[in-house]
Design an enzyme around this catalytic site. Structure first.
Site, short mmCIF file in Angstrom:
data_model
loop_
_atom_site.label_atom_id
_atom_site.label_comp_id
_atom_site.label_asym_id
_atom_site.label_seq_id
_atom_site.Cartn_x
_atom_site.Cartn_y
_atom_site.Cartn_z
N ARG A 104 51.39 75.73 113.04
CA ARG A 104 52.45 75.44 113.85
C ARG A 104 51.94 75.72 115.20
O ARG A 104 51.21 76.71 115.65
CB ARG A 104 53.78 75.98 113.60
CG ARG A 104 54.51 75.57 112.39
CD ARG A 104 55.78 76.31 112.40
NE ARG A 104 55.71 77.63 111.99
CZ ARG A 104 55.84 78.72 112.58
NH1 ARG A 104 56.16 78.45 113.69
NH2 ARG A 104 55.78 79.77 112.07
N TYR A 252 49.21 68.86 110.59
CA TYR A 252 49.40 70.10 109.75
C TYR A 252 50.87 70.23 109.37
O TYR A 252 51.86 69.98 110.18
CB TYR A 252 48.88 71.40 110.85
CG TYR A 252 49.93 72.62 110.00
CD1 TYR A 252 49.14 73.28 108.89
CD2 TYR A 252 50.92 73.19 110.45
CE1 TYR A 252 49.84 74.38 108.33
CE2 TYR A 252 51.54 74.23 109.95
CZ TYR A 252 50.89 74.78 108.91
OH TYR A 252 51.53 75.77 108.26
N LYS A 261 60.49 72.27 109.21
CA LYS A 261 61.11 73.19 110.22
C LYS A 261 61.97 72.48 111.28
O LYS A 261 63.10 72.90 111.74
CB LYS A 261 59.85 73.79 110.84
CG LYS A 261 59.07 74.62 109.93
CD LYS A 261 59.66 75.96 109.19
CE LYS A 261 58.73 76.66 108.42
NZ LYS A 261 59.72 77.74 107.78
N HIS A 281 66.34 80.28 108.03
CA HIS A 281 65.15 80.45 107.46
C HIS A 281 65.17 81.50 106.35
O HIS A 281 64.84 82.62 106.53
CB HIS A 281 64.25 80.99 108.69
CG HIS A 281 62.67 80.96 108.37
ND1 HIS A 281 61.81 81.65 109.00
CD2 HIS A 281 61.99 80.28 107.43
CE1 HIS A 281 60.72 81.64 108.68
NE2 HIS A 281 60.68 80.60 107.59
N SER A 303 57.71 84.80 108.71
CA SER A 303 56.13 84.18 108.02
C SER A 303 55.50 85.51 107.81
O SER A 303 55.37 86.35 108.59
CB SER A 303 55.42 83.17 108.67
OG SER A 303 56.42 82.34 109.52
N CYS A 305 55.60 87.67 105.50
CA CYS A 305 56.30 89.08 105.10
C CYS A 305 56.58 89.07 103.74
O CYS A 305 57.47 89.92 102.87
CB CYS A 305 57.77 89.51 105.78
SG CYS A 305 57.61 89.94 107.59
N ASP A 328 62.30 79.21 101.32
CA ASP A 328 61.95 79.00 102.64
C ASP A 328 63.19 78.84 103.78
O ASP A 328 63.36 79.44 104.59
CB ASP A 328 60.98 77.91 103.05
CG ASP A 328 60.47 78.21 104.50
OD1 ASP A 328 60.27 79.28 104.91
OD2 ASP A 328 60.09 77.13 105.20
N ARG A 427 47.60 76.61 102.30
CA ARG A 427 48.74 76.19 101.86
C ARG A 427 48.62 75.72 100.57
O ARG A 427 47.63 75.02 100.29
CB ARG A 427 49.78 75.35 102.83
CG ARG A 427 49.82 75.87 104.20
CD ARG A 427 50.97 76.78 104.17
NE ARG A 427 51.29 77.37 105.48
CZ ARG A 427 52.76 77.99 105.77
NH1 ARG A 427 53.51 77.79 104.97
NH2 ARG A 427 52.56 78.46 106.84
C1 OXD Z 1 56.68 79.15 108.40
C2 OXD Z 1 56.44 78.54 107.19
O1 OXD Z 1 55.84 79.45 109.32
O2 OXD Z 1 57.24 78.55 106.26
O3 OXD Z 1 57.56 80.03 108.35
O4 OXD Z 1 55.47 77.85 107.35
MN MN Z 2 58.99 79.63 106.89
#
Ligand code: OXD
Ligand code: MN
Length: 645
Positions: A104, A252, A261, A281, A303, A305, A328, A427
């Site tokens: 991102r 991406y 998102k 989130h 992200s 964690c 998520d 990913r």
């Molecule tokens: C993030 C994702 O960046 O889930 O939180 O990709």
């Molecule tokens: Mn996320």
């Protein structure tokens, strides 16, 4: 010549609105699938028509979501060399992005509202907000219209009707994404519910307009590049007042799968505020204790964690069951009894691969080796994938890095450490249905009732393993002051510094953080609201040698167990400066050796003073004079408790 003539004919059709409605514009590759554009509502047809006029694709294909179509898309991607089949697994594929398009990009992400303060809090002159970027909609439209003009030449525009949430659920919402990327179509097919079945419910629903282009038009006869993108012109733009998203220049996932998102967090959070609910989130997890009592929790973690690991937790305490609803995003609404009920709007997992292994996340390892697209992991000579943290490959297996460098396994340990084989933000994109321990209500149109919300971050020091907020207002304060070590999921973040990430939403706010806090606070005024308890956890505290002092992963259930017993009203908490912590002996550490409870729960006056000073400075910088008074009162009360330590 003939091809060119056909193309311009098709283009002509696209340009002429009346004809567009008449035409079933097929695709060179997908002639037998897709639905006629005529079957779409007039609103959608005119949305497609306007965008097609601007983007000038060669063809338009309306996705039907069928298996046949999905196969054709995958074949197309393989034919173009953009996906590679992974023979080691069942129906799995490998994709490699351009090195400049791996995450991102927050600096180029905008929320456009007529009033700036509706998108980002006002800051003092010269101070740039870290809570989002704003631009006036007409100014952004002008810039984007230039970028999108002709951007799909030489490509097909796919129209993807999709539902976020179970189709037809009163908690779900619908989007129409236009894209010129087959990779995006294939990924949206995993991450959302797409196609004909969505179209059939469309009549009564308004939809979120989503337009995406990789920003790499092809002149007639021009050869395509392996991963088309346009990082120099990248923009990910949300218009909450128009329920619209425009994303340019990146393939991406976080920038291009607009249901995730952009819609399910940024746009949905603004809809949620208007309609009195929450788009967060957060993971959603069902836990059943040995007595058979089942509860659902939600958790917001920045992200990297271990949010996906927690969503897929394998219990270590005998007799417990953990079942996943989502990893998520959670959409939560009050039901008639005042209970917050959550749905997972997504349909797949778009998880970070590195660090996933049979110990950290055995359930993910059972999920991702069929029907999955891997992006930017390393590849192995036995037809599989590999990433840092995964179990070692067999000795004779050769590893090719995400950038295509062969024989990575022959590098020295130092070189391997400095040039990881998989991109840290590589990913897996896998259908949620394959998850072996899905909760039976994962797709319930009514959602699942949430009893506790967990906030957390990656904090090497200062913050104890768990503390409980003493009230809803205190809980909102706890969410507001969240911090965590930075992540690879965003391209422009330095790693290993502790950054503020309120509610783990900093990159995903669709409206001003000030209004967001007011919205969260206002939920307690709702008559009859039965609000969840709020906890803060930190699995990542380290000792003076830099070693984690809590084993984490499945053992985190012990911490959640304590929290759920608090939800049952058990008298197992003592006050502390930060909040309520377990009374000695009440956190179940049976059979766990070498856990230093004192170190896990220590609250050090100097560290806490630094921490609140930093929090105050953060609020003063980001929300000067705008922090809602109840939250400043919480911060003052915390300072006071620390001063008395
Ligand atoms: C993030 C994702 O960046 O889930 O939180 O990709
Ligand atoms: Mn996320």
């Amino acid at each position: 010549m003939l091809l060119q003539a056909t193309r311009s004919l098709l283009r002509l059709r696209v340009y002429q609105p009346a004809k567009l409605r008449m035409a079933t514009i097929g695709s060179r590759y997908l002639t037998t699938t897709g639905v006629s554009i005529k079957t779409l509502s007039p609103d959608i047809q005119s949305f497609v028509e306007v965008q097609a006029k601007l983007c000038k694709p060669d063809q338009i294909h309306v996705c039907d979501g069928s298996e046949e179509e999905s196969k054709a898309i995958l074949e197309h991607l393989m034919k173009d060399g953009r996906l590679e089949k992974l023979p080691k697994y069942n129906n799995c594929y490998y994709a490699q992005t351009a090195p400049a398009d791996t995450a991102r990009v927050e600096k180029q992400t905008f929320v456009c509202t007529s009033k700036k303060s509706d998108a980002v809090p006002d800051t003092k002159p010269g101070v740039v907000s870290t809570l989002g970027n704003w631009m006036d909609p007409p100014e952004m439209d002008k810039q984007l219209d230039e970028k999108f003009d002709g951007c799909m030449q030489g490509r097909t525009m796919y129209v993807i009707p999709y539902s976020m949430g179970p189709i037809g659920s009163p908690l779900s919402k619908i989007g129409i994404q236009l894209t010129d990327s087959e990779y995006v179509v294939a990924s949206m097919n995993v991450m959302t519910r797409i196609g004909k079945k969505v179209i059939d419910t469309l009549g009564k629903d308004e939809f979120v307009k989503c337009v995406h282009s990789v920003g790499y038009p092809l002149k007639s006869g021009e050869k395509d590049v392996p991963w088309p993108c346009n990082p120099g012109k990248l923009a990910v733009v949300q218009y909450p007042e128009r329920n619209e998203i425009r994303s340019f220049g990146s393939g991406y996932g976080g920038n291009s799968l607009l249901g995730k998102k952009c819609f399910a967090l940024r746009i949905a959070s603004t809809i949620a505020k208007r309609e009195g609910w929450l788009a967060e989130h957060m993971l959603i997890l069902a836990l059943t204790n040995p007595e058979g009592k089942k509860r659902y929790i939600a958790g917001a973690f920045p992200s990297a964690c271990g949010k996906t690991n927690l969503a897929m937790l394998t219990p270590t305490i005998p007799g417990w069951k953990a079942e996943c609803v989502g990893d998520d995003i959670a959409w939560m609404r009050f039901d008639d009894d005042g209970k917050l009920r959550a749905i997972n709007p997504e349909y797949g997992f778009f998880g970070v691969a590195p660090g996933t292994n049979k110990k950290s996340n055995p359930n993910a390892m059972k999920t991702v080796f069929h029907n999955t697209v891997f992006t930017n992991t390393a590849k192995t000579s036995d037809g599989g994938v590999w990433w840092e943290g995964m179990e070692a490959c067999a000795n004779d297996v050769k590893v090719t890095t995400w950038q295509g460098k062969e024989n990575w396994q022959d590098l020295s340990p130092e070189e391997r450490r400095d040039t990881p084989a998989a991109h840290p933000n590589s990913r897996f994109c896998a259908p949620i249905k394959q998850y072996p321990l899905l909760d039976e209500n994962w797709e319930s149109p009514d959602g699942v009732p949430i009893d506790a919300i967990f906030f957390g971050g990656r904090r090497p020091d200062t913050i104890p393993l768990i503390y409980e907020s003493s009230s809803w207002t205190h809980g909102v304060f706890v969410g507001a002051q969240m911090k965590s070590e930075a992540t690879a999921a965003a391209a422009d973040m330095k790693s290993k510094s502790v950054l503020h990430d309120p509610f783990a939403m900093r990159p995903f706010f669709g409206y001003s953080f000030v209004q967001y806090l007011e919205h969260w606070l206002s939920l307690q005024d709702r008559p009859g609201a039965k609000l969840p308890k709020i906890f803060h956890v930190n699995w990542f505290r380290k000792d003076s040698n830099g070693k984690f002092i809590w084993p984490g992963f499945g053992e985190n259930l012990r911490v959640i167990d304590w929290a759920l017993r608090r939800c049952d009203g058990e008298d197992i908490a003592d006050p502390s400066p930060l909040g309520l912590i377990p009374k000695p002996g009440t956190l179940n550490v049976d059979e766990l050796s070498g856990v230093d409870m004192e170190a896990l729960f220590k609250q050090n006056k100097t560290e806490l003073e630094e921490d609140v000073k930093d929090t105050q400075m953060y609020f003063d910088r980001e929300l000067p004079g705008q922090l809602p008074a109840p939250l400043q009162a919480e911060l003052d009360a915390l300072k006071d408790r620390i001063s008395k330590m």
